[in-house]
Motif scaffolding. Structure first.
Motif, short mmCIF file in Angstrom:
data_model
loop_
_atom_site.label_atom_id
_atom_site.label_comp_id
_atom_site.label_asym_id
_atom_site.label_seq_id
_atom_site.Cartn_x
_atom_site.Cartn_y
_atom_site.Cartn_z
N SER A 154 0.81 -1.21 0.00
CA SER A 154 0.00 0.00 0.00
C SER A 154 0.85 1.27 0.00
N HIS A 155 2.14 1.15 0.26
CA HIS A 155 3.03 2.31 0.28
C HIS A 155 4.38 1.90 -0.25
N THR A 156 5.13 2.83 -0.79
CA THR A 156 6.48 2.52 -1.25
C THR A 156 7.26 1.87 -0.11
N PRO A 157 8.07 0.85 -0.40
CA PRO A 157 8.82 0.16 0.65
C PRO A 157 9.78 1.10 1.37
N CYS A 158 9.97 0.87 2.66
CA CYS A 158 10.91 1.70 3.42
C CYS A 158 12.32 1.52 2.87
N GLY A 159 13.16 2.49 3.12
CA GLY A 159 14.52 2.44 2.61
C GLY A 159 14.67 3.23 1.32
N ASP A 160 15.49 2.75 0.41
CA ASP A 160 15.87 3.51 -0.77
C ASP A 160 14.68 3.89 -1.65
N ALA A 161 13.67 3.03 -1.74
CA ALA A 161 12.51 3.32 -2.60
C ALA A 161 11.67 4.47 -2.08
N SER A 162 11.87 4.89 -0.82
CA SER A 162 11.09 5.98 -0.24
C SER A 162 11.81 7.33 -0.31
N ILE A 163 13.03 7.35 -0.83
CA ILE A 163 13.75 8.62 -0.96
C ILE A 163 13.34 9.23 -2.30
N ILE A 164 12.21 9.90 -2.29
CA ILE A 164 11.54 10.35 -3.51
C ILE A 164 11.57 11.87 -3.58
N PRO A 165 11.90 12.45 -4.74
CA PRO A 165 11.84 13.92 -4.86
C PRO A 165 10.45 14.44 -4.56
N GLY A 183 0.27 1.09 -3.85
CA GLY A 183 -0.94 1.88 -3.73
C GLY A 183 -0.68 3.37 -3.87
N ALA A 184 -1.73 4.17 -3.78
CA ALA A 184 -1.60 5.63 -3.92
C ALA A 184 -0.82 6.19 -2.75
N CYS A 185 0.29 6.87 -3.04
CA CYS A 185 1.18 7.44 -2.04
C CYS A 185 2.24 8.21 -2.80
N PRO A 186 3.12 8.96 -2.12
CA PRO A 186 4.24 9.57 -2.84
C PRO A 186 5.03 8.48 -3.57
N TYR A 187 5.28 8.68 -4.85
CA TYR A 187 5.81 7.60 -5.68
C TYR A 187 6.63 8.18 -6.83
N SER A 188 7.70 7.48 -7.18
CA SER A 188 8.51 7.83 -8.34
C SER A 188 8.92 6.55 -9.06
N PRO A 189 8.53 6.38 -10.33
CA PRO A 189 8.95 5.18 -11.07
C PRO A 189 10.47 5.05 -11.14
N HIS A 236 12.65 1.97 -9.60
CA HIS A 236 13.55 1.19 -10.47
C HIS A 236 14.96 1.17 -9.90
N ARG A 237 15.41 2.32 -9.40
CA ARG A 237 16.75 2.37 -8.79
C ARG A 237 16.84 1.42 -7.60
N VAL A 264 18.56 -12.77 -12.78
CA VAL A 264 18.10 -11.43 -12.42
C VAL A 264 16.75 -11.24 -13.10
N ARG A 265 15.70 -11.18 -12.31
CA ARG A 265 14.34 -11.17 -12.84
C ARG A 265 13.58 -9.95 -12.33
N PRO A 266 13.83 -8.77 -12.89
CA PRO A 266 13.17 -7.57 -12.37
C PRO A 266 11.67 -7.60 -12.64
N PRO A 267 10.86 -7.21 -11.67
CA PRO A 267 9.41 -7.19 -11.86
C PRO A 267 8.97 -5.93 -12.59
N ALA A 268 7.80 -5.98 -13.19
CA ALA A 268 7.18 -4.75 -13.68
C ALA A 268 6.80 -3.90 -12.47
N LEU A 269 6.99 -2.60 -12.58
CA LEU A 269 6.73 -1.68 -11.47
C LEU A 269 5.52 -0.81 -11.82
N LEU A 270 4.47 -0.91 -11.00
CA LEU A 270 3.22 -0.23 -11.30
C LEU A 270 2.69 0.49 -10.06
N GLN A 271 1.89 1.51 -10.29
CA GLN A 271 1.23 2.17 -9.17
C GLN A 271 -0.27 2.25 -9.42
#
Length: 484
Positions: free
Chosen positions: A127-138, A312-318, A322-323, A341-348
């Motif tokens: 429901s929210h971007t994962p804690c850590g690097d994925a949450s450091i969003i402009p 889910g809907a929250c502050p988000y940056s594709p 990806h980074r 190495v099997r990267p998933p599709a990233l969707l919001q």
């Protein structure tokens, strides 16, 4: 093609169906939701089913870790959902090895190994971007950092999850009445700009408040020529997850200079460090190692990967997602058979969780006390026996001090319980149908550590991931893995 809103709606609906035990008190407590959705193609149709779900925001400190494997160390929703999925996979493998019907696996070419049925895949939802690097969003310059939400028209603020450090003593979480649980708020607030500090759901870093001059620099910057209203200085949402020891650290400068990106991080505790890597790091790891873990890798011809990750809907940056989840592991190579190495599709999705922090703050009323994260973690998975597991502080919800050390206090998701479930699977497998790594000639296997180490391909893949992407990943304490 995965429809992000359909996945979110399915997960929110499944949450509504859960009993009220462990759910947040509407208008006062918030939590996070994660789930695993199984996709099964039947001709032109695709069946979608939630097979595991978790809520939670906390993890225990170092001193609370147990050498008996009977405490749940990490209760963030993503980890709870993944562990519940492991319970589900063990059930389906047991059905497979005993000749019963299962919806996931079919026999592979190698003796004792299994692979996914054609058309079966798994999608991960959070429901929210994962804690850590994925949450450091402009922080965007517009009026809102969120896509519009069906329930409130958009908007979402920071969230910070208190981390539990209770010295190993269980503490029952408040069991609040489910006042409106699972329903969207009727009164929608206007979209609000996300506050630029501590926007992730991790606990906010403990730091001195910025000096007045720094605060002015962060919030107001005069436009060229001195004409017109002041402009807001560029900034990023912040995470409370701390950089792992031995590597680079955050500069802690104002604005965009506060964090350094792309680093491994551990979840913070209240005054005590934890052993738990951030959910961004764990999702990145699952993109190479699979989400099945070392034990189930004995039975699987290929690792299991999420085909998509939906937020889910929250502050988000594709780009940031990806980074955090893909780019950091893109250089991993020379993996053993069955791993890639099997990267998933990233969707919001545009749908916001009804018990997010921002929704809870909007529904908060005078006299309810301060808004805070829910103390309980809920696990539900599609298994025949004991599908629901509610915990607090690493133990079963409501456990007393007297019960610590007994089965009645253990979460069904702790290492010991999952290990016992795996051993039951091995016991139910005909000796002639055991994979080579578990056959009598494979050597003595007794402890949890023994069985993990005997999963040779998994361990080789792990070493490649450490060498190419995550050399600073903290090594586990072997003394905490010798239970049986």
């Amino acid at each position: 093609m995965v429809d992000a809103d359909e996945i979110a709606r399915l997960c929110y609906g499944r949450f509504q169906q859960l009993p009220r035990r462990g759910k947040p008190e509407a208008g006062r407590e918030w939590t996070l939701l994660a789930a695993v959705v199984q996709m099964s193609r039947r001709g032109d149709a695709v069946e979608k089913e939630v097979v595991a779900m978790g809520t939670g925001t906390k993890c225990i400190g170092d001193t609370s870790a147990s050498p008996d494997g009977d405490v749940l160390n990490d209760s963030h929703a993503e980890v709870i959902a993944r562990r519940g999925c492991v319970r589900y996979l063990i059930q389906e493998l047991r059905r497979a090895v005993t000749g019963g019907h299962n919806s996931v696996f079919r026999e592979a070419e190698e003796r004792g190994r299994w692979s996914l049925r054609p058309g079966v895949s798994f999608v991960f939802f959070t429901s929210h971007t994962p804690c850590g690097d994925a949450s450091i969003i402009p922080v965007p310059d517009g009026p809102s950092g969120l896509r519009p939400s069906v329930s409130d028209g958009g908007g979402g603020l920071k969230r910070k999850a208190e981390q539990q450090s209770t010295g190993g003593k269980p503490k029952a979480a408040r069991e609040a009445p489910e006042d409106g649980a699972g329903t969207a708020p009727e009164d929608a607030a206007r979209p609000r700009r996300p506050r630029p500090s501590h926007a992730s759901r991790c606990e906010a870093p403990e730091e001195p408040a910025p000096r007045p001059s720094e605060q002015l620099e962060m919030e107001h910057r005069a436009p060229p020529g001195g004409a017109g209203p002041p402009l807001q200085a560029p900034d990023v949402h912040r995470t409370g997850a701390k950089c792992v020891p031995g590597g680079q650290v955050d500069p802690l400068q104002p604005g965009v200079g506060y964090h350094r990106t792309g680093l491994l991080r551990v979840k913070p505790g209240r005054g005590e460090p934890t052993r738990s890597l951030s959910c961004s790091d764990k999702l990145a790891r699952w993109g190479v190692m699979g989400f099945q873990g070392a034990l189930l890798s004995h039975y699987l011809q290929e690792a299991l990967y999420f085909s998509a990750v939906v937020v889910g809907a929250c502050p988000y940056s594709p780009d940031v997602m990806h980074r955090a989840l893909v780019s950091r592991c893109s250089g991993v190579s020379d993996l053993p058979a069955g791993f890639s190495v099997r990267p998933p599709a990233l969707l919001q999705s545009g749908l916001e969780f009804p018990f997010s922090q921002s929704q809870t703050e909007r529904r908060h009323r005078a006299g309810q006390g301060r808004v805070s994260p829910c103390g309980a973690a809920i696990s539900w998975c599609n298994v025949a026996e004991r599908p629901l597991d509610v915990t607090a502080s690493g133990y079963k919800h409501g456990a007393t001090k007297k019960a610590v050390g007994t089965a009645s206090a253990r979460s069904l998701l702790c290492k010991l319980e999952l290990f016992h479930s795996f051993l039951s699977l091995v016991s139910d497998t005909d000796p002639s149908a055991l994979p080579k790594s578990l056959s009598p000639g494979a050597g003595e296997l007794r402890t949890y550590w023994d069985y993990k180490r005997a999963s040779g391909s998994y361990q080789r893949a792990w070493q490649q991931l450490l060498g190419h992407a995550f050399p600073l990943w903290p090594r586990g304490d072997r003394d905490l893995l010798l239970f049986c």
